[in-house]
Design an enzyme around this catalytic site. Sequence first.
Site, mmCIF file in Angstrom:
data_model
loop_
_atom_site.group_PDB
_atom_site.id
_atom_site.type_symbol
_atom_site.label_atom_id
_atom_site.label_comp_id
_atom_site.label_asym_id
_atom_site.label_seq_id
_atom_site.Cartn_x
_atom_site.Cartn_y
_atom_site.Cartn_z
ATOM 1 N N HIS A 97 64.099 10.726 -23.877
ATOM 2 C CA HIS A 97 64.868 11.546 -23.104
ATOM 3 C C HIS A 97 64.975 10.666 -21.954
ATOM 4 O O HIS A 97 64.495 9.725 -21.599
ATOM 5 C CB HIS A 97 63.710 12.875 -22.537
ATOM 6 C CG HIS A 97 62.465 12.382 -21.974
ATOM 7 N ND1 HIS A 97 61.448 11.492 -22.718
ATOM 8 C CD2 HIS A 97 62.101 12.375 -20.714
ATOM 9 C CE1 HIS A 97 60.501 11.280 -21.730
ATOM 10 N NE2 HIS A 97 60.847 11.757 -20.433
ATOM 11 N N ASP A 99 64.969 11.975 -17.541
ATOM 12 C CA ASP A 99 64.063 12.954 -16.854
ATOM 13 C C ASP A 99 64.907 14.177 -16.546
ATOM 14 O O ASP A 99 65.839 13.792 -15.429
ATOM 15 C CB ASP A 99 63.132 12.229 -15.781
ATOM 16 C CG ASP A 99 62.083 11.495 -15.987
ATOM 17 O OD1 ASP A 99 61.532 11.648 -17.502
ATOM 18 O OD2 ASP A 99 61.633 10.190 -15.427
ATOM 19 N N HIS A 246 63.890 7.097 -22.282
ATOM 20 C CA HIS A 246 62.384 6.662 -22.474
ATOM 21 C C HIS A 246 61.642 7.489 -23.345
ATOM 22 O O HIS A 246 61.930 8.576 -23.504
ATOM 23 C CB HIS A 246 61.951 6.452 -21.045
ATOM 24 C CG HIS A 246 61.794 7.418 -20.158
ATOM 25 N ND1 HIS A 246 62.828 8.104 -19.417
ATOM 26 C CD2 HIS A 246 60.602 8.263 -19.890
ATOM 27 C CE1 HIS A 246 62.146 9.026 -18.863
ATOM 28 N NE2 HIS A 246 61.151 9.232 -18.765
ATOM 29 N N ARG A 261 53.847 9.178 -11.579
ATOM 30 C CA ARG A 261 55.184 8.840 -11.437
ATOM 31 C C ARG A 261 55.808 9.429 -10.078
ATOM 32 O O ARG A 261 55.357 10.377 -9.814
ATOM 33 C CB ARG A 261 55.887 9.552 -12.638
ATOM 34 C CG ARG A 261 57.260 9.196 -12.937
ATOM 35 C CD ARG A 261 58.044 9.562 -13.870
ATOM 36 N NE ARG A 261 58.453 10.981 -13.886
ATOM 37 C CZ ARG A 261 58.803 12.061 -14.593
ATOM 38 N NH1 ARG A 261 58.387 11.898 -16.063
ATOM 39 N NH2 ARG A 261 59.368 13.209 -14.324
HETATM 40 C C1 SIN Z 1 57.606 9.944 -18.912
HETATM 41 O O1 SIN Z 1 57.909 9.698 -17.690
HETATM 42 O O2 SIN Z 1 58.224 10.501 -19.466
HETATM 43 C C2 SIN Z 1 56.177 9.313 -19.374
HETATM 44 C C3 SIN Z 1 56.409 7.952 -19.834
HETATM 45 C C4 SIN Z 1 55.064 7.511 -20.164
HETATM 46 O O3 SIN Z 1 53.975 8.029 -19.867
HETATM 47 O O4 SIN Z 1 55.101 6.168 -20.625
#
Ligand code: SIN
Length: 277
Positions: A97, A99, A246, A261
């Site tokens: 995906h 974000d 990602h 994040r």
């Molecule tokens: C995400 O931001 O989608 C999670 C990525 C991760 O935890 O590695």
Amino acid sequence: MQIQPITPHMGAEISGVDVAHLSDNEFARIQQAFLDHQVLVFRDQDIDRDGHKAFGRRFGELHIHPSKKQLDTRSDPEIFAIRTTPESAWTNGEAWHSDVSCEAVPPLGSMLYVRELPGASGGDTLFANMYEVFATLSEPLRRWLRGLDAVHDGLKDLASYNIKLKPGQTYPHAVHPVVIRHPQTGREVLFVNRSFTDRIVGLPRVESDALLEMLWRHGEDNPRFHCRVKWAPGSIVFWDNRCTWHHAVWDYFPNTRYAERVTIQGTVAPARAEAAA
Ligand code: SIN
């Protein structure tokens, strides 16, 4: 400061720099490396939450995740916490995906700092280069895709976590061109993703589902488009949300992983790529 590519197509490890004390020259090189490599991995950083947010603010205003506006209003709105424990039913982001593409102006990028590693290995993050994913489709298909729009619906993503809105709550949805031009590099990007893109505007559901599934498979199945980041204490990863997917890998059950994040607000709505540059 050293910049070491991870693969010829995407990702770079940045070493010899302290993100809390960047010179103007270092910052300018990081900005260029971000556009050149899409995913930057900074090693051996020691920053607290404020330092994390301050690093994010170097690149723009911080984004508030839509879940913080109505579903979780008590925690720090600028920190998106991802905690996965033995009791977790799912981990955040375990699907390809970008974000919150369901927002009218999706984020510019995200910076993830894994504060608790799940052990000696595991919990890597995968990335895909969406310039390459688009560029490697056939020209007749690229021509068709450039004229299409897609609905990105946050409810689709929430449903994958079995989260339902309560009466009165809302969640964003938006229509974006399927192929956009990156606002800084000018390059064409395939801007749809499995978690948020619900359907192609104007196509019957059966055709839309088949087309999107083919695009997911094209981007997901070829490791040539990907890089894989292995986390270590002090790593911060900064990705360009406008031209990457990602995927978090949950291979560490029953261990715990905790990450925070910080996301940087986008500045312009995704713009259609009318024709090949
Ligand atoms: C995400 O931001 O989608 C999670 C990525 C991760 O935890 O590695």
